[in-house]
Scaffold this active site. Structure first.
Site: not given
Ligand SMILES: [Cu+2]
Length: 646
Positions: A312, A395
């Protein structure tokens, strides 16, 4: 220098060499490589950021003796896929370095994500596959594009910039798309030509309507929930006389703490020059604190998930993914916000309003004692919180750096948002690598490994890291009841010794000590990294996920500071074959004793998914602490005054 900084409503000038690039500086960086290196319309800008000055140059830059400001620009040519990294002197307005990066894929960009989504929505093959599933309303479609590792990219696409996609379908206009995964359907896209290379479709044989859009309880919006909301009494936080901190430019001061706020596309929030004022002296604690990587391997071998190992930070960037914060919702009380500026893939600045939140919080009791004669003496604790939130597709990660009155620093991460799910193999079947969370839907197990890069400078740069372990005594003549507990404190002298794993059995921790400075007790000053939320990778060392992220093989790594060692899984993890960061640097086994050390702490969430995490996950909270250990002579919070009511 001297360019306007949008980050503070355009009113404050760039005044410090560590301040992030302004919007104008981002434009200038892009313009320079266009002008001097022929960067044209077919190119994309992956990142444009401040080239942070080397530590050794900072004093001269801060005093104004040196006037230099540089940008790092990574861009690539979509026509031939070749990537380049430029250093642009903003003060001299010229490109001073131009490095070709053969075989490297720069970070993914938000623009590619959007363009891929637009392309897929109108692609005849996708429309046909949807129709076979009984889906004709494409306005409810959501596509999600993932980068993946070289080992998993089919040979026929080697060297291309590849996106691997999921398709999701909302149950209503505002319904939760992540509740309806169109399992078995995965477009593979060449991101440079933005064409659909192939459409993996496990249901290509015929119509499969009832399985692909199951009836689920996956909504979380109040309007879509068939339940009454509970009653909650109002709670207000007020500071009638204003806040207790000051922010001058990006310099943040609160009680005895002082630090500088930085921000870039990849790490998001960066804390610079963290120091504590102690009897009139500003004592350095950390030169720089940030998150350098986050690795999320999904632990499910099914066709829907086996390619899912997200980086990420290295692939998408916490800064690019930072979202604006809202007063009273994201942060409560008297809030000061800072905007952030990142680049888009055209090299234009994009401002994220209210990207960083600064505020004070009550934190329960700081210390207390009730004496038989003197009565109760109580101090309430307060903490300064600097935070930011990121949304990476489904998320969210909420990051909080907290500074306490006793010299402690806490770093907390809250994970929330919506889990990746897919349909179970057959109606009524139980998934082996995940948890059933809805009708015919399961959430695969996965892990979130976060690598915090902690460049500590405890009272200066001559620091040594000691592994400390508790050892019980054996019964002997001096200790017949075997009550003794000793501490084994082992200096880590080399990078090989610096590779450390957590040991619950010995309560292993790591003390960063300056052996050149002693407190009034005559012991050297230090700060201790109190490990928590550490867990083993539980991955085969030969697996592609581990090979790309070998950093997760240890809880702690210690390296000597090097200006260009920033990314523990390598500069460009997109489609990388192996980790070219920490495992490569540490092969030299450099000395780390009495040195300017950098700690890389690996922590996070071993996410064994629960039904209660669905349809939106209550925050999962993990943290670690940096606590003074002999840095002070005694409790440094004795001077905190009692609250008016105490
Ligand atoms: Cu998770």
């Amino acid at each position: 220098m001297g360019a306007e900084l949008d980050a503070l409503n355009g009113e404050v000038l760039v005044t410090h060499p560590l301040d992030p690039l302004s919007a104008d500086e981002i434009r200038q960086g892009a313009a320079a490589v266009r002008r001097d290196r022929g960067v044209g319309d077919r190119w994309r800008f992956a990142s444009i950021e401040l080239k942070e000055p080397a530590k050794a140059d900072l004093p001269a830059l801060e005093s104004g003796e040196l006037a230099r400001r540089d940008a790092l620009v990574v861009c690539w040519n979509r026509a031939d896929g070749q990537a380049y990294r430029a250093t642009v002197s903003l003060s001299g307005d010229e490109v001073t370095a131009w490095e070709h990066l053969p075989g490297q894929q720069p970070n993914m960009t938000v623009d590619e994500w959007h363009e891929c989504d637009v392309m897929l929505r109108s692609h005849p093959a996708v429309i046909e596959a949807l129709a076979r599933r009984g889906i004709t309303d494409r306005s409810r479609l959501l596509s999600d594009m993932w980068a993946y590792g070289a080992a998993l990219v089919p040979e026929r696409y080697a060297g291309q910039r590849i996106g691997w996609c999921d398709l999701w379908y909302r149950g209503s206009e505002l319904g939760n798309p992540y509740a309806r995964h169109l399992s078995g359907l995965h477009p593979i896209v060449d991101l440079n030509t933005m064409e659909l290379l192939e459409l993996e479709d496990s249901d290509a044989g015929g119509p499969v309507p009832e399985i692909t859009v199951p009836e689920v309880r996956g909504e979380y919006l109040p309007d879509l929930l068939p339940m009454r909301l509970r009653e909650v009494a109002p709670l207000h936080v007020s500071q009638p006389d204003g806040v207790g901190f000051t922010l001058e430019g990006n310099l943040l001061s609160w009680q005895k703490w002082q630090l500088r706020l930085g921000f870039n596309h990849r790490e998001g929030l960066v804390l610079h020059q963290v120091a504590f004022r102690d009897v009139g002296r500003l004592r350095p604690v950390a030169h720089r604190l940030s998150f350098a990587e986050m690795v999320v391997p999904y632990r499910d071998a099914s066709p829907d998930h086996y390619r899912r190992t997200a980086f990420d930070i290295g692939e998408w960037g916490l800064g690019f993914m930072t979202t604006s914060l809202t007063l009273g919702c994201d942060c409560l009380g008297e809030i000061t916000y800072l905007d952030a500026v990142v680049n888009d893939s055209a090299g234009e600045p994009q401002t994220i309003p209210n990207a960083i939140c600064v505020h004070e919080e009550d934190s329960g009791i700081l210390w207390k004692h009730v004496d038989e004669r003197a009565g109760a003496e109580v101090r309430r604790a307060r903490r300064l919180v600097v935070s930011f939130h990121v949304t990476v597709a489904n998320y969210e990660y909420l990051v909080y750096w907290r500074f306490y009155q006793d010299g402690s620093i806490e770093c907390e991460v809250r994970a929330t948002g919506i889990m990746v799910t897919s349909q179970t193999a057959a109606a009524g079947s139980r998934p082996a690598n995940g948890t059933l969370v809805d009708q015919g839907i399961y959430a695969p197990f996965h892990q979130h490994f976060i690598v915090a890069r902690l460049d500590l400078d405890v009272d200066g740069t001559g620091n040594t890291v000691y592994a400390t372990e508790s050892r019980p005594a054996a019964p002997g003549p001096g200790d017949p009841y075997a009550l003794g507990l000793t501490i084994a404190s082992t200096p880590l002298r080399t990078e090989a010794e610096g590779k450390q794993d957590y040991d619950w059995g010995t309560q292993r921790g790591w003390k960063v000590v300056n052996d050149n400075v002693t407190n009034s007790l005559g012991t050297p000053v230090g700060y201790k990294l109190i490990p928590s939320a550490a867990f083993p990778p539980l991955l085969d060392p030969a697996s592609p996920a581990f090979t790309r992220a070998q950093v997760i093989g240890h809880t702690l790594w210690v390296t000597p500071y090097r200006e260009d060692e920033r990314w523990p899984c390598g500069d460009f993890p997109v489609q990388a074959e192996r980790d070219t960061g920490l495992p490569v640097w540490t092969q030299a086994n450099r000395p780390i004793e009495n040195a300017d050390v950098v700690l890389w702490y690996v922590f996070g969430i071993h996410h064994i998914t629960r039904p209660e995490d669905w349809p939106v996950m209550p925050t999962d909270i993990v943290s670690f602490w940096l606590k003074p250990f002999g840095f002070f002579d005694r409790n440094p919070a004795l001077d905190v005054p009692p609250s008016p009511h105490c």
